[in-house]
Design a protein around this motif. Sequence first.
Motif, PDB file in Angstrom:
ATOM      1  N   LYS A  68       0.814  -1.213   0.000  1.00 54.34           N
ATOM      2  CA  LYS A  68       0.000   0.000   0.000  1.00 54.34           C
ATOM      3  C   LYS A  68       0.847   1.263   0.000  1.00 54.34           C
ATOM      4  N   LYS A  69       1.932   1.258   0.769  1.00 53.66           N
ATOM      5  CA  LYS A  69       2.804   2.433   0.857  1.00 53.66           C
ATOM      6  C   LYS A  69       3.444   2.726  -0.498  1.00 53.66           C
ATOM      7  N   LYS A  97       3.450  10.596   1.558  1.00 47.36           N
ATOM      8  CA  LYS A  97       3.563  10.214   2.969  1.00 47.36           C
ATOM      9  C   LYS A  97       2.311  10.626   3.745  1.00 47.36           C
ATOM     10  N   TYR A 110      -0.609   8.348   2.778  1.00 46.51           N
ATOM     11  CA  TYR A 110      -0.409   7.010   3.342  1.00 46.51           C
ATOM     12  C   TYR A 110      -0.722   6.996   4.835  1.00 46.51           C
ATOM     13  N   LEU A 111      -0.220   7.978   5.566  1.00 39.61           N
ATOM     14  CA  LEU A 111      -0.469   8.018   7.003  1.00 39.61           C
ATOM     15  C   LEU A 111      -1.946   8.224   7.311  1.00 39.61           C
ATOM     16  N   ASP A 120      -4.493   7.299   5.444  1.00 42.16           N
ATOM     17  CA  ASP A 120      -5.272   6.130   5.054  1.00 42.16           C
ATOM     18  C   ASP A 120      -4.935   4.895   5.885  1.00 42.16           C
ATOM     19  N   GLU A 121      -3.674   4.594   6.018  1.00 38.86           N
ATOM     20  CA  GLU A 121      -3.254   3.331   6.626  1.00 38.86           C
ATOM     21  C   GLU A 121      -3.190   3.407   8.151  1.00 38.86           C
ATOM     22  N   ARG A 122      -2.569   4.428   8.648  1.00 38.23           N
ATOM     23  CA  ARG A 122      -2.322   4.495  10.087  1.00 38.23           C
ATOM     24  C   ARG A 122      -3.446   5.166  10.852  1.00 38.23           C
ATOM     25  N   LYS A 123      -4.315   5.879  10.174  1.00 40.41           N
ATOM     26  CA  LYS A 123      -5.437   6.590  10.803  1.00 40.41           C
ATOM     27  C   LYS A 123      -4.949   7.510  11.926  1.00 40.41           C
ATOM     28  N   ILE A 124      -3.889   8.259  11.639  1.00 42.95           N
ATOM     29  CA  ILE A 124      -3.353   9.164  12.655  1.00 42.95           C
ATOM     30  C   ILE A 124      -4.178  10.444  12.713  1.00 42.95           C
ATOM     31  N   SER A 155      -0.990  15.219  14.124  1.00 44.46           N
ATOM     32  CA  SER A 155       0.198  14.400  13.870  1.00 44.46           C
ATOM     33  C   SER A 155       0.559  14.410  12.394  1.00 44.46           C
ATOM     34  N   MET A 156      -0.453  14.383  11.539  1.00 47.05           N
ATOM     35  CA  MET A 156      -0.201  14.414  10.105  1.00 47.05           C
ATOM     36  C   MET A 156       0.413  15.749   9.697  1.00 47.05           C
TER      37      MET A 156
END
Length: 103
Positions: free
Chosen positions: A5-6, A49, A52-53, A55-59, A63-64
């Motif tokens: 995904k990344k 980046k 990706y953050l 979508d994937e990490r749900k931060i 933080s983003m």
Amino acid sequence: MKLNKKQKFYLGTYLVGYAIAVLESGVPSIIYLIPIKLFGVVLTLTMGKALYLADERKISFISMVLVAVKNVMIVLLLIIGSDILKDALLLNGIDISFITAPF
């Protein structure tokens, strides 16, 4: 070869950045189609980046933003370094404007 995904986010944003760079600088010679464009790398480091953050990490949004600020600093150093390198190489008669276009 399967992309994770990344890698998909990074490749997608790089291709968008490459297309923008080619559209902005045009193609005065065939060497401008070399697939290494600084604008593509810049877009990958910042937008790829962040997407990706998100979508994937749900931060969280804060933080983003902090990660984006860090990546923007890296990008600014990359742009300044490439400009210094381009000027130094131009003094020696080597033109790398096809890589650094449209900057």
